[in-house]
Design a protein around this motif. Structure first.
Motif, short mmCIF file in Angstrom:
data_model
loop_
_atom_site.label_atom_id
_atom_site.label_comp_id
_atom_site.label_asym_id
_atom_site.label_seq_id
_atom_site.Cartn_x
_atom_site.Cartn_y
_atom_site.Cartn_z
N ALA A 64 11.86 2.12 0.64
CA ALA A 64 10.67 1.28 0.69
C ALA A 64 10.82 0.06 -0.21
O ALA A 64 10.37 -1.05 0.13
N ASP B 26 15.49 3.24 -3.49
CA ASP B 26 14.43 3.68 -2.60
C ASP B 26 14.33 2.77 -1.39
O ASP B 26 14.33 1.55 -1.52
N ALA C 40 0.75 4.04 -2.98
CA ALA C 40 0.46 5.44 -2.69
C ALA C 40 1.50 6.38 -3.29
O ALA C 40 1.20 7.55 -3.58
N GLU C 41 2.72 5.87 -3.50
CA GLU C 41 3.78 6.69 -4.09
C GLU C 41 3.61 6.89 -5.60
O GLU C 41 4.20 7.80 -6.18
N LEU C 42 2.83 6.01 -6.24
CA LEU C 42 2.65 6.11 -7.69
C LEU C 42 1.71 7.27 -8.00
O LEU C 42 0.68 7.47 -7.34
N GLU C 43 2.06 8.03 -9.01
CA GLU C 43 1.29 9.22 -9.35
C GLU C 43 0.14 8.85 -10.29
O GLU C 43 0.14 9.17 -11.48
N GLU D 51 5.27 0.49 -11.74
CA GLU D 51 5.90 1.81 -11.86
C GLU D 51 6.67 1.95 -13.17
O GLU D 51 6.73 3.03 -13.76
N GLU E 97 0.82 -1.20 0.00
CA GLU E 97 0.00 0.00 0.00
C GLU E 97 0.86 1.26 0.00
O GLU E 97 0.53 2.25 -0.66
N ASP E 98 1.98 1.22 0.71
CA ASP E 98 2.88 2.38 0.73
C ASP E 98 3.43 2.66 -0.66
O ASP E 98 3.48 3.82 -1.11
N LEU E 99 3.87 1.61 -1.36
CA LEU E 99 4.41 1.79 -2.70
C LEU E 99 3.33 2.24 -3.68
O LEU E 99 3.58 3.07 -4.56
#
Length: 317
Positions: free
Chosen positions: A223, A221, A46-49, A92, A42-44
């Motif tokens: 994460a 990164d 959320a980082e995607l635009e 990504e 979920e953290d990763l």
């Protein structure tokens, strides 16, 4: 990062009951490990635009979680992720293509993520059956597919089982076309991975993953490295790559196919993969060599690759 294909090929010939034990008990070593990995997922994500719809699709092997993004009216594109890592890492790489495509990115069943933990055999037609079920439930007929690493093997298994479902295929540093030196994998990855498992530290983790990355591991990164470390510690890893495809299996597969290989890929080196692809894949063009790159190419190489993919996927539109 597209995938973490586990190089422990010394176990490929182990009895099926040993290799498939995780189909009964799940792929995680602990409930806390599963929770940690899903939190990192979920953290990763959320980082995607991008904004995503999340779908859960029934297949005969169990429920599959699918991330969907891109314009609803755009043509579909299915992206499979690499083995033993979570979907957002691979996604990504290809996310910029969502400006022209409606991307469907399933969590591979039996691998870390939110899909069922049923582990499929990579040695038979199971993955092809799973993909056909998935496309049926998503109401997708004939679609272009991208498969990095283990995901490339899934695309090839689909090409063998249901070739009519693939409009175009992009195989990126793919499994399913042979592997590199077992000795090199043992020395450069397996042994450092075992050392890390015995006494986890960030330095040891960086040492274990460095042969897979084009960039210095210390600059990756945090994460992403957390995901890799958690997988090493908390997941019963898939230890077999999808089997090497042969020409007879692809006799009915006529979709245009792009192959991208990395010059210093420890898992799937060009001198092994390219000749086998030329011998087995009927409509192979183009073949792209990522010079100076490892299994996980650098951001610049990924950007250049996306340019090739955009041309390849839109040439007849």
């Amino acid at each position: 990062m597209d995938s973490l294909p586990v190089p422990v090929r010394v176990l490929i010939s182990a009895p099926a009951a040993i290799r498939r034990v995780v189909t009964r008990d799940g792929i995680y070593r602990s409930a806390s490990g599963e929770r940690t990995l899903k939190r990192l997922y979920e953290d990763l994500l959320a980082e995607l635009e991008a904004s995503f719809n999340r779908r859960w699709v029934d297949t005969r092997f169990g429920e599959t979680h699918v991330l969907v993004t891109g314009p609803a009216e755009a043509p579909p594109l299915v992206v499979f992720h690499g083995g033993n890592v979570v979907n957002p890492i691979s996604l990504e790489w290809f996310l910029p293509l969502s400006d022209e495509f409606r991307i469907y990115a399933p969590d591979t069943i039996g691998h870390p993520g939110f899909s069922a933990q049923t582990r499929l055999s990579p040695r038979d037609e199971s993955y092809g059956v799973w993909v056909a079920d998935l496309l049926d439930e998503l109401e997708l007929d004939r679609v272009p597919m991208i498969g990095p690493s283990y995901g490339g093997g899934i695309v090839l298994r689909t090409a063998a089982y249901a070739p009519e479902r693939i409009e175009r295929a992009a195989l990126v540093v793919p499994s399913g076309l042979g592997t590199g030196s077992l000795r090199r994998m043992l020395l450069e990855i397996v042994f450092p991975m075992v050392v890390y498992r015995l006494r986890p530290t960030r330095v040891r983790l960086e040492r274990a993953v460095q042969p897979m990355f084009s960039e210095p591991a210390a600059e990756l990164d945090g994460a992403l490295l957390d995901v890799v470390g958690t997988v090493f510690e908390e997941v019963e890893l898939e230890r077999s790559f999808p089997k090497t495809v042969i020409a007879d299996e692809l006799s009915k597969f006529d979709a245009p196919t792009l192959l991208a290989v990395a010059a210093d890929d420890v898992f799937f080196p060009p001198d092994v993969v390219v000749p086998r692809a030329r011998a087995a894949v009927p409509n192979l063009d183009p073949v792209i060599l990522l010079e100076g790159e490892s299994h996980f190419p650098s951001p610049d190489a990924r950007a250049a690759l996306r340019d090739h993919l955009r041309t390849f996927l839109t040439v007849d539109r």
